[in-house]
Design a protein around this motif. Sequence first.
Motif, PDB file in Angstrom:
ATOM      1  N   MET A 170     -35.637  26.153 -48.937  1.00  0.00           N
ATOM      2  CA  MET A 170     -34.791  26.650 -50.016  1.00  0.00           C
ATOM      3  C   MET A 170     -33.606  25.716 -50.198  1.00  0.00           C
ATOM      4  SD  MET A 170     -32.872  30.325 -50.327  1.00  0.00           S
ATOM      5  CE  MET A 170     -32.042  30.802 -51.834  1.00  0.00           C
ATOM      6  N   ARG A 171     -33.277  25.444 -51.441  1.00  0.00           N
ATOM      7  CA  ARG A 171     -32.130  24.597 -51.763  1.00  0.00           C
ATOM      8  C   ARG A 171     -31.246  25.340 -52.766  1.00  0.00           C
ATOM      9  NH1 ARG A 171     -35.073  18.617 -52.208  1.00  0.00           N
ATOM     10  NH2 ARG A 171     -35.846  18.646 -50.061  1.00  0.00           N
ATOM     11  N   GLU A 172     -30.013  25.600 -52.345  1.00  0.00           N
ATOM     12  CA  GLU A 172     -29.131  26.417 -53.163  1.00  0.00           C
ATOM     13  C   GLU A 172     -27.685  26.115 -52.810  1.00  0.00           C
ATOM     14  OE1 GLU A 172     -28.849  31.165 -54.153  1.00  0.00           O
ATOM     15  OE2 GLU A 172     -28.799  30.581 -52.037  1.00  0.00           O
ATOM     16  N   VAL A 179     -23.980  27.705 -52.744  1.00  0.00           N
ATOM     17  CA  VAL A 179     -23.222  28.958 -52.775  1.00  0.00           C
ATOM     18  C   VAL A 179     -21.747  28.579 -52.885  1.00  0.00           C
ATOM     19  CG1 VAL A 179     -22.693  31.119 -51.601  1.00  0.00           C
ATOM     20  CG2 VAL A 179     -24.951  30.056 -51.307  1.00  0.00           C
ATOM     21  N   ARG A 183     -27.411  25.106 -48.987  1.00  0.00           N
ATOM     22  CA  ARG A 183     -28.665  25.239 -48.238  1.00  0.00           C
ATOM     23  C   ARG A 183     -29.593  24.123 -48.690  1.00  0.00           C
ATOM     24  NH1 ARG A 183     -28.027  31.004 -49.483  1.00  0.00           N
ATOM     25  NH2 ARG A 183     -27.691  32.170 -47.564  1.00  0.00           N
ATOM     26  N   TRP A 184     -30.063  23.352 -47.759  1.00  0.00           N
ATOM     27  CA  TRP A 184     -30.950  22.227 -48.089  1.00  0.00           C
ATOM     28  C   TRP A 184     -32.054  22.187 -47.039  1.00  0.00           C
ATOM     29  CZ3 TRP A 184     -30.595  18.665 -52.189  1.00  0.00           C
ATOM     30  CH2 TRP A 184     -31.417  17.545 -52.110  1.00  0.00           C
ATOM     31  N   ARG A 215     -23.955  31.422 -57.322  1.00  0.00           N
ATOM     32  CA  ARG A 215     -25.047  30.721 -56.644  1.00  0.00           C
ATOM     33  C   ARG A 215     -25.795  29.869 -57.653  1.00  0.00           C
ATOM     34  NH1 ARG A 215     -26.765  33.082 -51.602  1.00  0.00           N
ATOM     35  NH2 ARG A 215     -25.318  34.730 -50.999  1.00  0.00           N
ATOM     36  N   PHE A 216     -26.142  28.664 -57.245  1.00  0.00           N
ATOM     37  CA  PHE A 216     -26.854  27.741 -58.114  1.00  0.00           C
ATOM     38  C   PHE A 216     -28.040  27.145 -57.370  1.00  0.00           C
ATOM     39  CE2 PHE A 216     -22.411  27.700 -59.477  1.00  0.00           C
ATOM     40  CZ  PHE A 216     -22.548  28.028 -60.820  1.00  0.00           C
ATOM     41  N   PRO A 217     -29.251  27.654 -57.628  1.00  0.00           N
ATOM     42  CA  PRO A 217     -30.427  27.023 -57.023  1.00  0.00           C
ATOM     43  C   PRO A 217     -30.629  25.641 -57.615  1.00  0.00           C
ATOM     44  CG  PRO A 217     -31.074  28.737 -58.584  1.00  0.00           C
ATOM     45  CD  PRO A 217     -29.587  28.814 -58.475  1.00  0.00           C
ATOM     46  N   LEU A 218     -31.067  24.718 -56.794  1.00  0.00           N
ATOM     47  CA  LEU A 218     -31.360  23.396 -57.329  1.00  0.00           C
ATOM     48  C   LEU A 218     -32.594  23.478 -58.207  1.00  0.00           C
ATOM     49  CD1 LEU A 218     -29.392  22.508 -54.963  1.00  0.00           C
ATOM     50  CD2 LEU A 218     -30.544  20.310 -55.195  1.00  0.00           C
TER      51      LEU A 218
END
Length: 300
Positions: free
Chosen positions: A1-3, A5, A26-27, A286-289
């Motif tokens: 998961m890549r996001e 926060v 999160r990478w 929150r921004f998901p890649l």
Amino acid sequence: MRELVVLGTASQVPTRSRNHNGYFLRWDGEGLLLDPGEGTQRQMIHAGVASSRVTRICLTHVHGDHCFGLPGVLSRMAVDGVEHPVHLHYPASGEAVVRALVGVAGGGVDLRLHPHGSAGEIADGLDVVPLHHRIETYGYRLREPDGRTLLPERLAAAGLSGPAVGELQRRGRVGAVRLDDVSVPRPGQRFAFVMDTAPCAGAEELAEGADLLVAGSTFADDDADLAADYRHLTAGQAGALAGGAGAGRLVLTHFSSRYPDVAHLADQARARAGEAAVVAAADLDRFPLPRRRTREAGGR
């Protein structure tokens, strides 16, 4: 998961609705805590970010709104019994400040200190580049290697399936069929973090091709003189940075408390951002890649 926060979006002075800035990325298996200002520990609780998720802490510089939350975060990690090593990256000239903050935390964490004093790769896929602020400051870029996307129709036409496809990916060739014949380039994802800085070549280098660009937008364009004095970006300059770099999404943050409503800053950035999507961040956003882009052969 890549996001991404967003833990806080204020600059020097927090407000009723904006905490001092702080960000958690999160990478995959990594968790990067970027510029933890005061109150970051509490913001992590609100955001549901466990201290055990943090594997690296990255400071752009040692002004208080970018690092005074460090002792609280480290203390919380000790209380939570975090056992894995935590790597702390920071400008070498901030050594005394960083050691004082770490000393206040009181230990209990396997903390590895990594000062840097020039541009370069500081961990696998993690780069720093100097910015132009009032003290030594670096931006961060996280990148994955470029790869290739297999095209099912080309695989079928070449008569490849099952184990042969795996062999092709490992060796780059099966018989007369090359990997390039049945795939197209896939740029690796890029995340860029450009905080306190005036416009400079370093910011442009970091932002180039970023899927997600986080940039300080401390002042409105109308206050460009103030931005120049303090060596910060205006909203329009942040937009121009994203547009010139071909960034996919620009997240504006680090807002001056003089703007209770930052909608006009987003508008100013949007006017110069080209095709980049622009959003003014709020605390706990929150921004998901985005999904990785596939590039046709010969195209951008």
